[in-house]
Enzyme design. Structure first.
Site, PDB file in Angstrom:
ATOM      1  CB  ILE A 293      -0.933   0.017   1.227  1.00 36.63           C
ATOM      2  CG1 ILE A 293      -1.896  -1.179   1.178  1.00 36.63           C
ATOM      3  CG2 ILE A 293      -1.729   1.324   1.278  1.00 36.63           C
ATOM      4  CD1 ILE A 293      -2.901  -1.133   0.083  1.00 36.63           C
ATOM      5  CB  SER A 343      10.333   1.991  14.306  1.00 34.11           C
ATOM      6  OG  SER A 343       9.165   1.509  14.938  1.00 34.11           O
ATOM      7  CE  LYS A 411      -7.977 -10.180   7.023  1.00 39.33           C
ATOM      8  NZ  LYS A 411      -8.454  -9.500   5.812  1.00 39.33           N
TER       9      LYS A 411
END
Length: 635
Positions: A293, A343, A411
């Site tokens: 993505i 991160s 989900k």
């Protein structure tokens, strides 16, 4: 004439070839006699030979069937077929020698040898002429696709050789970057410079361009393909020459099987003529920029001409690849591409990046999305997906970032697995910050939720194709399991449009169409590769579909909203849903409990926190510690 030719059965075509061969025998005999004797004597010798001729023809028919001379198609008349024709000719010469000796009319050995050689030449010439006649009929009776070959190297030449006898494709010319080849002819086709493509397309009525440059890097091929597609051309890519086996395999590989072929509906791609004001001239940070993505977000944002794109990625290899690709695509523009390793869980680094690059838009795609892996590694999944999102969105609000878009998943709705639960926690954090911190500052923080992406890393189509390459079986968890699907290009296109229309605090939902059964998707992958499914109805099929059973945390079907309601927006494929979140105190309590569980490396405490705060969460019957069997994903 063409319709008559197409209506002929295989047996009829075989009989025609047998008739041609038998007709060539007297012609070859007369030719042999004329070479060895005078014209009058040759004719007299042929008349004398006539009593033997019927036996020769009967033997010829038998030999033709035995050697499979007449059953070889014209397209497949290769070296092996020519060799069998040579054996056939030798046997006919020997038969003629024996029959004339038995009939007490022996002919000179030189005449018999000349007969065999003459028949061999006539037979090959007849098939070559017949092939050209048949191809001419097909060319005249059907519209042929005129193609331009990009690349005049080994692969390009092999491609042209294969297409010479193709019924529906006609190679017109080459283009090649090699200046030494430009202006010359290769396989009787001219080679031009790529700068003349527009002129060649107009003059040659080109329908399609075939990229035969496997030695070029993927980004370079993509750059060439994009440039050609902008000219309105259909572009197809060939694999390397070493992967091509034979003419038929080469022609078959002209049409690559793309994941979007399995979508089962029309792909929704909105022209980029609206919504660009959210990205044009802006400084955009894309987290997880090297993922499926994230990389597509980077490509499509680039087309809006932002001032700067900051690629924020944890994987060195993924960051290198997307940076190289975007650098080439942005060549010649003033768009700054900045690759940063890091991160989203590192608050100090995130704070510094947002400040140093004066980020105005954040597209947050960094997440662990593989359902079984996150189920087996729940602490890592929660740390990255939930706490990482909290860190990024909090720092973005403090830095005054104008727009923040969280890429979420279907989900996250009443999740039965840790990946979905971690994404739902991420949604709750963004909702809290959007309403409590961002909105008072006039910042637009929102969420977009959609289903599975076809062709993304770890998704079902690449998995099925890899299993197919290994000879099967294709593994499906359950016969009735189904999922929503979009292509990555379609999903990202709609994500960017949703981000441009966000007012703040929305949970956008993309229209995914109807859910697709995974078993049907597996069948499509098998059949698109030219194979058949082996099952009880077709025990002689090629590839079997094996049902492995639902994995821990996996649903039969997915949902897109908690409330079941969708409110329309200005786009027919983009909706938003009203869903209650948690209060500031509840979000803080949930995140604090989660951090304590992670600090203590306590999976049970982490699962208890998720069960308490995530609406609809139901833990799988088998946890990661109870079942370590790994089955390939459906998502």
């Amino acid at each position: 004439m063409l319709n008559l030719l197409k209506s002929l059965s295989r047996t009829q075509k075989r009989n025609i070839l047998i008739a041609i061969d038998t007709g060539l025998i007297p012609a070859a005999l007369l030719f042999a006699f004329s070479l060895n004797l005078s014209t009058q004597t040759a004719w007299d010798s042929f008349v004398t030979y006539l009593p033997v001729l019927p036996y020769m023809l009967v033997v010829a028919v038998a030999l033709s069937l035995w050697l499979c001379i007449s059953t070889s198609t014209l397209n497949d008349y290769d070296t092996g077929s020519i060799g069998r024709t040579g054996v056939f000719s030798c046997l006919l010469a020997m038969t003629s020698t024996l029959l004339t000796a038995a009939a007490n009319m022996p002919l000179p050995l030189s005449t018999q040898i000349t007969f065999g050689i003459s028949f061999f030449v006539f037979s090959i010439m007849s098939r070559a002429i017949l092939l050209q006649v048949v191809l001419a009929l097909y060319r005249k009776g059907t519209d042929r696709c005129r193609v331009l070959i990009y690349g005049a190297g080994t692969t390009g030449m092999q491609l042209v050789s294969a297409l010479r006898s193709h019924e529906q494709i006609e190679p017109v010319a080459f283009v090649d970057d090699n200046q030494a080849l430009q202006g010359v002819s290769v396989l009787r086709l001219p080679v031009y410079s790529p700068v003349r493509i527009a002129e060649i397309v107009a003059e040659g009525r080109i329908d399609r361009v075939l990229l035969a440059i496997p030695s070029q890097s993927h980004p370079k091929q993509m750059q060439i393909a994009r440039r050609l597609q902008k000219m309105g051309l259909e572009v197809q890519t060939l694999p390397s020459f070493s992967q091509l086996i034979g003419e038929e395999a080469l022609v078959d590989k002209l049409t690559p099987v793309n994941a979007r072929n399995f979508l089962g509906r029309d792909e929704v791609m909105t022209p980029q003529d609206g919504g660009g004001e959210a990205y044009v001239g802006r400084r955009v940070l894309i987290s997880g920029a090297g993922g499926s993505i994230g990389s597509e977000l980077s490509r499509q944002v680039l087309e809006y001409h932002p001032k700067k794109i900051v690629l924020y990625e944890l994987s060195e290899l993924a960051l290198y690849q997307i940076h190289q690709e975007l650098t080439q695509l942005a060549e010649g523009s003033d768009i700054e591409i900045v690759p940063l390793l890091g991160s989203v869980t590192d608050a100090r680094q995130v704070r510094r990046v947002l400040a140093d690059h004066e980020i105005e838009v954040v597209l947050h795609a960094a997440a662990y999305k593989h359902v079984p892996l996150v189920e087996y590694n729940p602490l890592a999944g929660l740390a990255n997906n939930a706490l990482g999102t909290q860190t990024l969105v909090t720092e973005a609000a403090e830095a005054g970032v104008e727009r923040f878009m969280l890429i979420s998943s279907d989900k996250a709705v009443r999740p039965t697995n840790m990946m979905g639960a971690s994404k739902r926690l991420a949604e709750l954090v963004v909702q809290d910050i959007a309403n409590r911190v961002a909105a008072p500052k006039g910042l637009k923080f929102s969420i977009v939720r959609f289903g599975n992406v076809l062709g993304s890393s770890g998704s079902v189509v690449p998995l099925f194709q890899e299993q197919l390459r290994r000879g099967g079986p294709l593994t499906v968890t359950h016969r009735d399991v189904s999922r929503f699907f979009m292509t990555v290009q379609e999903a990202v296109n709609l994500v960017l449009r949703a981000g441009s229309m966000a007012k703040g605090g929305e949970v956008f939902v993309l229209d995914m169409g109807k859910p697709v059964k995974i078993e049907q998707l597996a069948r499509q992958v098998i059949e698109s590769a030219g194979f058949t499914v082996r099952d009880v109805h077709n025990p002689d099929g090629d590839i079997e579909i094996e049902f492995t059973g639902l994995r821990p945390g996996e649903k039969m079907t997915e949902e897109l909203t908690l409330s079941g309601t969708q409110v329309g927006t200005g786009h027919k494929k983009i909706f938003f849903t009203n869903e209650e979140g948690l209060s500031e105190i509840e979000v803080a309590s949930a995140m604090r409990s989660l951090r304590h569980a992670l600090a203590a490396s306590d999976e049970a405490a982490a699962r208890a926190t998720v069960k308490r705060w995530v609406e609809g969460y139901s833990a799988p019957k088998e946890t990661a510690g109870e079942n370590r069997e790994f089955i390939a994903p459906v998502s």
